[in-house]
Design a protein around this motif. Structure first.
Motif, mmCIF file in Angstrom:
data_model
loop_
_atom_site.group_PDB
_atom_site.id
_atom_site.type_symbol
_atom_site.label_atom_id
_atom_site.label_comp_id
_atom_site.label_asym_id
_atom_site.label_seq_id
_atom_site.Cartn_x
_atom_site.Cartn_y
_atom_site.Cartn_z
ATOM 1 N N ASP A 31 0.841 -1.191 0.000
ATOM 2 C CA ASP A 31 0.000 0.000 0.000
ATOM 3 C C ASP A 31 0.880 1.246 0.000
ATOM 4 N N SER A 33 0.163 4.484 0.334
ATOM 5 C CA SER A 33 -0.062 5.465 1.393
ATOM 6 C C SER A 33 0.589 5.031 2.694
ATOM 7 N N SER A 34 0.650 3.710 2.948
ATOM 8 C CA SER A 34 1.291 3.221 4.171
ATOM 9 C C SER A 34 2.780 3.542 4.168
ATOM 10 N N ASP A 61 -4.504 17.610 9.684
ATOM 11 C CA ASP A 61 -4.774 16.425 10.500
ATOM 12 C C ASP A 61 -5.561 16.786 11.759
ATOM 13 N N ALA A 93 0.005 11.290 0.499
ATOM 14 C CA ALA A 93 -0.768 10.457 1.431
ATOM 15 C C ALA A 93 -2.064 11.151 1.846
ATOM 16 N N HIS A 94 -1.975 12.444 2.135
ATOM 17 C CA HIS A 94 -3.175 13.206 2.498
ATOM 18 C C HIS A 94 -4.165 13.224 1.351
ATOM 19 N N LEU A 96 -4.527 11.033 -1.041
ATOM 20 C CA LEU A 96 -5.158 9.727 -1.260
ATOM 21 C C LEU A 96 -6.329 9.479 -0.307
ATOM 22 N N LYS A 97 -6.302 10.120 0.859
ATOM 23 C CA LYS A 97 -7.374 9.938 1.840
ATOM 24 C C LYS A 97 -8.445 11.022 1.750
ATOM 25 N N SER A 98 -8.234 11.969 0.806
ATOM 26 C CA SER A 98 -9.156 13.103 0.723
ATOM 27 C C SER A 98 -10.297 12.820 -0.248
ATOM 28 N N ARG A 99 -11.246 13.759 -0.268
ATOM 29 C CA ARG A 99 -12.389 13.628 -1.178
ATOM 30 C C ARG A 99 -12.019 13.954 -2.617
ATOM 31 N N PHE A 101 -9.725 12.368 -4.291
ATOM 32 C CA PHE A 101 -9.007 11.211 -4.813
ATOM 33 C C PHE A 101 -9.324 10.923 -6.275
#
Length: 643
Positions: A31, A33-34, A61, A93-94, A96-99, A101
């Motif tokens: 992964d 993002s990890s 965050d 990474a931010h 990839l977790k955002s709206r 994407f």
């Protein structure tokens, strides 16, 4: 004299649809993002203070800052501009977790950011992680690879792109042509060209510029010129690509013609243009053209970069004006290791061994770290100047700088010992080398044997060179010359017969001189020049004067069997450099410095004669042969007869 003619340009022929190299699709092992989050932990333990970008991410965050598309765009842009790939991973990474994407624009921006930061592996992973891949994303990564030291990877992306049904655009083709040129893949480049024509992407100037650069880098100047002539509009990039292509192909005359044509067409040369033409002037020894072009740089008001300054310095040194090279070096605002290397090379070429040593020591005191080229330059200077102890000390100093000697350094050490007449030590050095001796290593020993007339060791060295490089005419010629100097004519015949049997041919000796931007070339006993009668009369007049001053022809340099001593002496009188000198004395103003270029080593008899010419004619004469410069003035030479 010979006039080179270019063949008329021809367009590349139409071919079948291209066949591109295939490669397996890159898989994402974990992964992404990890891995970025783990990098964040590493950054947190780093002693380097966190940047504003990281502080903003911390606020996101904590919920103190609302993530917006504008914010992400600005953060990605800053990471690219400041070349901060690790911070870029955190932004990624931010994202990839955002709206956002699903927004392809941000994926492309991230790929572009990684490419600009030189993180091409991360850029490739970012492409793999895109939910929907498009042409622009592939083009961004292809462009990144084409500008790096991995151009083959750019070519391997094309079949993946086509397999997804995506069509390349003009920017894609431009980068693909750049990659083909970088790896010298002419056949593939021609196929990409045909594919571009089929898709109608060959008409843009930036595509055409990359295409002609590709053909030029592959040595196909006819095709490059054809592409250039067919461009509907031209820009500085297309002119630069064409001029650089002619320069790489050692067609200096054509490169300079194109440069002046570029000026007449109203295009302003760039630093890259000037660098190419200064390199051409250096290879031709054309100092007058170089000075004119230098004046253009000053007139244009362009601020000289260290890159341009270094090429200018190199040009003056290789054209025989070490004084102008010194001036350029002293005026450089920033002297990098390349600047120092260029100055050291100039000193070595001009026989200024002591000056090279002083400058090298000064460089070390200033804290400029030498590299492998630096040591090669100073060792060459020591070799040309006979500074044996200094050369041995600097060779040992390489270990202190953790620089492993390469074959060129060993060649120079063999040359250093051999020139000093220490032929046994030179051979012992070769036998004790930690790497296998190359043809160049044995060639250095062979050259020393020629200087000191050691036929036995010379034969042994020549056999080693021929064994390692059977297509080189040099060892056959040197060995024949050693035998000729010793009067061993049967051995001369045997050496020349062996050369003919191997199919190699000796490069004919020639000399040339530039007068009023025209280059005049001569070979021995040349009868082709329009002023041949005047040239011969001038040399006969000079010959009489230098004989009165003590000149005695050295018939050891007559390499043909001639029994009559008078005939042997006459064989020496019309060598190419003597004809070039007589022509220059006929046609240059009184007192002007004469600069002569020669493609092989100057013979000892010509060296002795020109020393006396400089005295009786009261002229400064500079001769550049394949090894170095000889500055003749007042009856002496800068080499101190050690050459």
């Amino acid at each position: 004299m010979k006039k080179l003619l270019l063949r008329p340009p021809s367009l590349p022929s139409t071919r079948a649809p291209p066949h591109f190299p295939t490669s397996a699709a890159t898989s994402l092992p974990e992964d992404f993002s990890s891995s970025i989050i783990r990098d964040k932990d590493l950054l947190g333990r780093s002693p380097v203070p966190q940047s504003i970008n990281l502080r903003i991410l911390e606020l996101v965050d904590a919920g103190s800052v609302e993530p917006t598309s504008k914010l992400y765009a600005q953060l990605i842009k800053q990471c690219a501009q400041r070349s901060k790939p690790r911070e870029g991973k955190l932004v990624h990474a931010h994202f990839l977790k955002s709206r956002f994407f699903d927004n392809p624009f941000f994926h492309i921006s991230i790929i572009d950011m990684y490419c600009k930061c030189g993180s091409l592996v991360d850029a490739s992973k970012a492409l793999d992680g895109m939910p929907v891949k498009d042409t622009v994303a592939f083009t961004a990564l292809i462009t990144g690879y084409s500008r790096s030291d991995e151009p083959r990877s750019a070519l391997e992306l094309l079949p993946r792109m086509l397999g997804l049904g995506l069509k390349p655009n003009g920017f894609t083709f431009s980068s693909l042509f750049k990659a083909c040129g970088a790896v010298g893949r002419l056949e593939l480049g021609e196929q990409v060209h045909c594919f571009g024509v089929k898709l109608g992407c060959d008409g843009h100037v930036y595509v055409g510029s990359s295409l002609l650069d590709m053909y030029a880098r592959c040595g196909k100047m006819d095709e490059a010129c054809s592409v250039f002539d067919g461009l509907g509009s031209k820009n500085e990039v297309s002119w630069n690509a064409l001029i650089a292509g002619h320069a790489r192909e050692e067609d200096g005359e054509k490169a300079l013609q194109r440069f002046w044509e570029m000026k007449r067409c109203g295009f302003e040369p760039t630093h890259f243009t000037y660098s190419s033409v200064f390199g051409v002037c250096a290879s031709l020894g054309s100092i007058e053209q170089g000075k004119w072009i230098h004046a253009l740089v000053i007139k244009s008001g362009q601020k000289g970069s260290s890159f341009l300054g270094n090429t200018l310095l190199d040009m003056y040194a290789k054209c025989g004006s070490i004084e102008d090279a010194r001036k350029v070096f002293d005026q450089l605002e920033r002297k990098d290791v390349i600047s120092w290397n260029s100055m050291l090379t100039g000193c070595a070429q001009h026989g200024l061994a002591r000056e090279a040593v002083r400058r090298f020591e000064g460089m070390l005191k200033l804290g400029v770290k030498p590299n492998q080229i630096t040591f090669l330059c100073v060792l060459t200077a020591c070799s040309h100047g006979g500074l044996l102890s200094e050369g041995e000390r600097y060779f040992g100093l390489m270990k202190e700088y953790k620089i492993e000697p390469e074959v060129e350094h060993y060649v120079t050490m063999v040359d250093l010992l051999g020139r000093a007449g220490l032929l046994d030590r030179s051979q012992k050095f070769i036998n004790e080398m930690p790497i296998r001796p190359t043809a160049a290593v044995w060639g250095a020993l062979l050259g020393a044997c020629r200087m000191h007339n050691n036929a036995e060791l010379g034969q042994f060295a020549a056999e080693r060179v021929i064994e390692l490089d059977p297509h080189d005419s040099g060892p056959h010629t040197l060995l024949a010359n050693i035998y000729a100097s010793a009067g061993r004519w049967s051995d001369v015949a045997r050496a020349r017969k062996a050369m003919r049997a191997s199919g190699v041919r000796k490069e004919p000796a020639c000399s040339w001189v530039e007068i009023e931007n025209s280059v005049h070339m001569f070979v021995a006993n040349d009868e082709s020049h329009p002023q041949v009668k005047e040239i011969n009369q001038m040399w006969e007049e000079i010959h009489g004067k230098i004989k009165e001053a003590g000149y005695v022809p050295d018939t050891n340099y007559v390499l043909l069997r001639v029994d009559d001593e008078q005939e042997r002496e006459s064989k020496l009188q019309y060598h190419s450099e003597k004809l070039a000198l007589a022509f220059a004395l006929l046609n240059m103003p009184r007192g002007a410095t004469i600069r002569i270029m020669k493609n092989i080593r100057m013979c000892g008899d010509c060296h002795c004669a020109i020393k006396l010419v400089s005295k009786v004619m009261e002229r400064e004469i500079i001769v550049r042969d394949m090894n170095r410069f000889h500055h003749f003035s007042g009856g002496s030479c800068s080499c101190g007869d050690y050459w």
